[in-house]
Design an enzyme around this catalytic site. Structure first.
Site, PDB file in Angstrom:
ATOM      1  N   GLY A   1      40.114  27.073 -63.831  1.00  0.00           N
ATOM      2  CA  GLY A   1      38.656  26.973 -63.755  1.00  0.00           C
ATOM      3  C   GLY A   1      37.909  28.037 -64.546  1.00  0.00           C
TER       4      GLY A   1
ATOM      5  CB  CYS B   1      52.239  26.870 -57.360  1.00  0.00           C
ATOM      6  SG  CYS B   1      53.950  26.373 -57.663  1.00  0.00           S
TER       7      CYS B   1
ATOM      8  CD  GLU C   1      40.540  27.460 -74.248  1.00  0.00           C
ATOM      9  OE1 GLU C   1      41.528  28.240 -74.204  1.00  0.00           O
ATOM     10  OE2 GLU C   1      40.448  26.459 -73.502  1.00  0.00           O
TER      11      GLU C   1
ATOM     12  CB  CYS D   1      57.598  27.480 -58.503  1.00  0.00           C
ATOM     13  SG  CYS D   1      57.500  27.097 -56.736  1.00  0.00           S
TER      14      CYS D   1
ATOM     15  CG  PHE E   1      45.617  23.209 -65.299  1.00  0.00           C
ATOM     16  CD1 PHE E   1      44.995  22.259 -66.095  1.00  0.00           C
ATOM     17  CD2 PHE E   1      46.954  23.490 -65.525  1.00  0.00           C
ATOM     18  CE1 PHE E   1      45.701  21.591 -67.094  1.00  0.00           C
ATOM     19  CE2 PHE E   1      47.664  22.830 -66.524  1.00  0.00           C
ATOM     20  CZ  PHE E   1      47.043  21.882 -67.303  1.00  0.00           C
TER      21      PHE E   1
HETATM   22 ZN   LIG Z   1      55.266  27.707 -56.279  1.00  0.00          ZN
END
Ligand SMILES: [Zn+2]
EC number: 2.7.1.21
Length: 194
Positions: free
Chosen positions: A25, A149, A93, A184, A23
Site C-alpha cells: 500500500g 504473507c 517507485e 515462509c 502490495f
Molecule cells: Zn508467512
C-alpha cells in the site's frame, strides 16, 4: 508555524519516506497524503521513473479514479528542474531512481518543499534497494508499511519473486511476486534450492 486541524498547513521543508514490500500500500499512502495536500490548496505533483509504465503514462492511478498528475522522469536531476513552483513533491517507485535522488530530496526540503518518497525498501532477495536506505536515514519521518504473507497471514517482510529471472528490475504484478513473512520466505528459498 502551527498546523491546522488536518495537519496540511504549509510547513517547513521536510522529507517523508513511505517504504515497504510490494502490495503493502505504499502508492496508496503516497496518494492519500498528496490528496490531503491538494485539498489544502497546495500545489502537488508526483514524479516517477520513466521505466515504470505499468499504469498510464500521465497519471498515478488510484483505486477511486481520483488520480494526481504524475510526470515520468529519466533521472533524479529532472525533479529539481520540473518542481520549481511545487509545494509538495511526491516520488513514486523511487527505488528505481539513481542515488542522486538523496541530494535532490535534501535540496528540495532545504528550499521549503515537502517531499514524500514512496518505494520498495528491499529487492526480491531482501537486499536494500537503490536510494531508499539512504533516504530513510536522512528523512524527517519514515513510515514502513507491510503486506500480508500469502502463506500464513502474518506480516510480510519481502516480495518473493515467483518467476525464474535474476534481473533486479522486473516490473511485476501479482503473477510474478508474492509477499512472504521471514519464516515462509526462508522455506520458499530452501524449496527452490532443493
Ligand atoms: Zn508467512
Amino acid at each position: 508555524m502551527t498546523e491546522n486541524l488536518i495537519g496540511e498547513a504549509h510547513r517547513p521543508g521536510r522529507i517523508e519516506v513511505v517504504c515497504g514490500s510490494m502490495f503493502s500500500g505504499k502508492t496508496e499512502e503516497l496518494i492519500r497524503r498528496m490528496k490531503r495536500a491538494k485539498f489544502a490548496k497546495q500545489k502537488v505533483e508526483i514524479f516517477k521513473p520513466a521505466l515504470d509504465t505499468r499504469y498510464s503514462e500521465e497519471d498515478v492511478v488510484s483505486h477511486d479514479q481520483n488520480s494526481i498528475r504524475s510526470t515520468p522522469i529519466e533521472s533524479s536531476g529532472s525533479i529539481l528542474l520540473l518542481a520549481s513552483d511545487i509545494d509538495v513533491v511526491g516520488i513514486d517507485e523511487a527505488q528505481f531512481l539513481d542515488n542522486g535522488l538523496v541530494e535532490v530530496c535534501n535540496e528540495l526540503a532545504n528550499r521549503g518543499v515537502r517531499v514524500i518518497v514512496a518505494g520498495l525498501d528491499m529487492d526480491y532477495k531482501g537486499v536494500p534497494f537503490g536510494p531508499i536506505p539512504a533516504l530513510c536515514a536522512i528523512a524527517d519521518e519514515v513510515t514502513k508499511v507491510h503486506a500480508i504473507c500469502v502463506k500464513c497471514g502474518s506480516v510480510a517482510y519481502v516480495s518473493h519473486r515467483l518467476v525464474n529471472n535474476d534481473k533486479r528490475v522486473l516490473l511485476g504484478e501479482k503473477d510474478e511476486y508474492e509477499p512472504l513473512c521471514r519464516e515462509c520466505y526462508q522455506k520458499a528459498i530452501l524449496n527452490e534450492k532443493s
